[in-house]
Design a protein around this motif. Structure first.
Motif, PDB file in Angstrom:
ATOM      1  N   CYS A 173       7.707 -33.727  17.556  1.00 27.11           N
ATOM      2  CA  CYS A 173       6.888 -33.260  16.785  1.00 27.11           C
ATOM      3  C   CYS A 173       6.724 -33.814  15.331  1.00 27.11           C
ATOM      4  O   CYS A 173       5.631 -34.066  14.827  1.00 27.11           O
ATOM      5  N   TYR A 174       7.648 -34.578  15.108  1.00 32.12           N
ATOM      6  CA  TYR A 174       7.922 -35.399  13.776  1.00 32.12           C
ATOM      7  C   TYR A 174       6.904 -36.408  13.848  1.00 32.12           C
ATOM      8  O   TYR A 174       5.872 -36.970  13.145  1.00 32.12           O
ATOM      9  N   VAL A 175       6.876 -37.200  14.942  1.00 29.60           N
ATOM     10  CA  VAL A 175       5.850 -38.287  15.203  1.00 29.60           C
ATOM     11  C   VAL A 175       4.468 -37.768  15.250  1.00 29.60           C
ATOM     12  O   VAL A 175       3.486 -38.542  14.594  1.00 29.60           O
ATOM     13  N   PHE A 176       4.303 -36.784  16.006  1.00 29.10           N
ATOM     14  CA  PHE A 176       3.199 -36.022  16.171  1.00 29.10           C
ATOM     15  C   PHE A 176       2.477 -35.813  14.829  1.00 29.10           C
ATOM     16  O   PHE A 176       1.147 -36.120  14.541  1.00 29.10           O
ATOM     17  N   PHE A 177       3.212 -35.459  14.144  1.00 27.52           N
ATOM     18  CA  PHE A 177       2.838 -34.820  12.563  1.00 27.52           C
ATOM     19  C   PHE A 177       2.390 -36.015  11.744  1.00 27.52           C
ATOM     20  O   PHE A 177       1.229 -36.150  11.046  1.00 27.52           O
ATOM     21  N   LEU A 178       3.028 -37.235  11.869  1.00 32.50           N
ATOM     22  CA  LEU A 178       2.705 -38.648  10.899  1.00 32.50           C
ATOM     23  C   LEU A 178       1.586 -39.032  11.714  1.00 32.50           C
ATOM     24  O   LEU A 178       0.664 -39.737  10.962  1.00 32.50           O
ATOM     25  N   VAL A 179       1.231 -39.118  12.994  1.00 35.57           N
ATOM     26  CA  VAL A 179       0.276 -39.800  13.504  1.00 35.57           C
ATOM     27  C   VAL A 179      -1.102 -38.887  13.269  1.00 35.57           C
ATOM     28  O   VAL A 179      -2.071 -39.470  12.889  1.00 35.57           O
TER      29      VAL A 179
END
Length: 324
Positions: A173-179
């Motif tokens: 979720c964190y990576v998805f948010f940054l992407v």
């Protein structure tokens, strides 16, 4: 039907929410004590650092800008956020030894907390099962002693597996948010879309987890099944009824999230004292209502209402096949 009957069961056993709250407070006190002894002394440098203060201030400004619609601030938020994370990362790298110890201690404390919380969930499931099967009012102490061995065995397997799963989900979720912040050109839209989709992904992941592990505990509590038999029953129910279970848990998770956020904002956090135990008890009720439904078993919904499976609902007396 699963949600409606589970909610009725929750309301009929509302007093269990207060017992659950007391149990959660005791478990939280144990976890806080361990954290104070193992973690706090080794992270004092982080709490006193300017890097962490800058990150916290940036998050506060971000929330204010999100509410007020400050487009200028939101346009520059991604770069400022990355800078703060980079500075905090550099600080952590400079104290590698302390950070490694803190990480290990944090994992240990979280696992102990989840183990004790899971023991409570298993025991409260036993109380719900007694009410559903014979409308018996069992004391918490006797149910805890009776289910202690099976509850501990289940938690030894369930806690590590779900811990790894939850950590992976949060990381994704964190990576998805940054992407999404980098992919969508208009920053205000990117921020809103990133938050919405990240939360949606988290809720979906939690619904999948709850669906997969739905019937294991009820099988161990209600049927006194061995662990292997409980897994077999649980996976069979999951495979056959995945759609209904997943939709029920997804909607329930969304309602719980809204109640927690809305209740905490409207009551300055006081509502969480009731919302949190109700949320866990609701999930337990869904587990047992769905298990009884899928297994074709009759159960007490309230003192004067008995739910019978459709295939068995032919007018026979509830006690015809009742084992005393």
């Amino acid at each position: 039907m699963l949600f409606k009957n589970a909610f009725h069961l929750l309301v009929d056993n509302f007093s269990l929410n207060y017992k659950y709250l007391l149990y959660k407070i005791i478990v939280s006190a144990v976890a806080v004590g361990l954290a104070a002894a193992l973690i706090v002394p080794n992270v004092a440098f982080l709490f006193n650092s300017a890097e962490l203060d800058s990150l916290i201030d940036l998050v506060k400004q971000f929330l204010r800008a999100l509410v007020s619609g400050d487009v200028e601030f939101l346009n520059g938020f991604p770069s400022r956020f990355k800078d703060c994370i980079q500075a905090l990362g550099d600080l952590i790298v400079s104290r590698t030894g302390s950070v490694v110890f803190v990480c290990v201690a944090t994992v240990v404390v979280i696992l102990i907390y989840r183990f004790l919380s899971g023991m409570g969930n298993f025991v409260f499931g036993g109380l719900i099962d007694d009410k559903m099967s014979s409308y018996a009012k069992t004391s918490f102490a006797s149910s805890y002693i009776k289910n202690l061995g099976r509850a501990a065995l289940w938690q030894v397997i369930y806690v590590p597996v779900t811990f790894v799963y939850d950590v992976a989900v949060l990381a994704i979720c964190y990576v998805f948010f940054l992407v999404l912040l980098n992919v969508i050109s208009f920053t205000l839209l990117a921020t809103g879309a990133a938050l919405m989709l990240s939360v949606a992904l988290f809720l979906v992941a939690q619904a999948v987890k709850l669906t997969v592990f739905n019937s294991m505990v009820p099988a161990m509590v209600s049927e006194k099944a061995k662990l292997s038999e409980a897994f077999k029953t649980g996976f069979a129910h999951c495979k056959k009824h995945f759609g209904s279970l997943f939709s029920t848990y997804l909607v329930t998770s969304l309602i719980i999230l809204c109640m927690c956020v809305g209740g905490s904002l409207c009551s300055f956090g006081a509502a969480l004292l009731l919302v949190i135990p109700m949320s866990f008890m609701m999930l337990i009720c869904i587990q047992f209502v769905s298990y009884y439904t899928f297994a074709g078993k009759k159960y007490f919904l309230t003192e004067d209402k008995i739910v019978q499976p459709k295939e068995n609902n032919n007018g026979e007396d509830f006690y015809d096949k009742f084992d005393l």
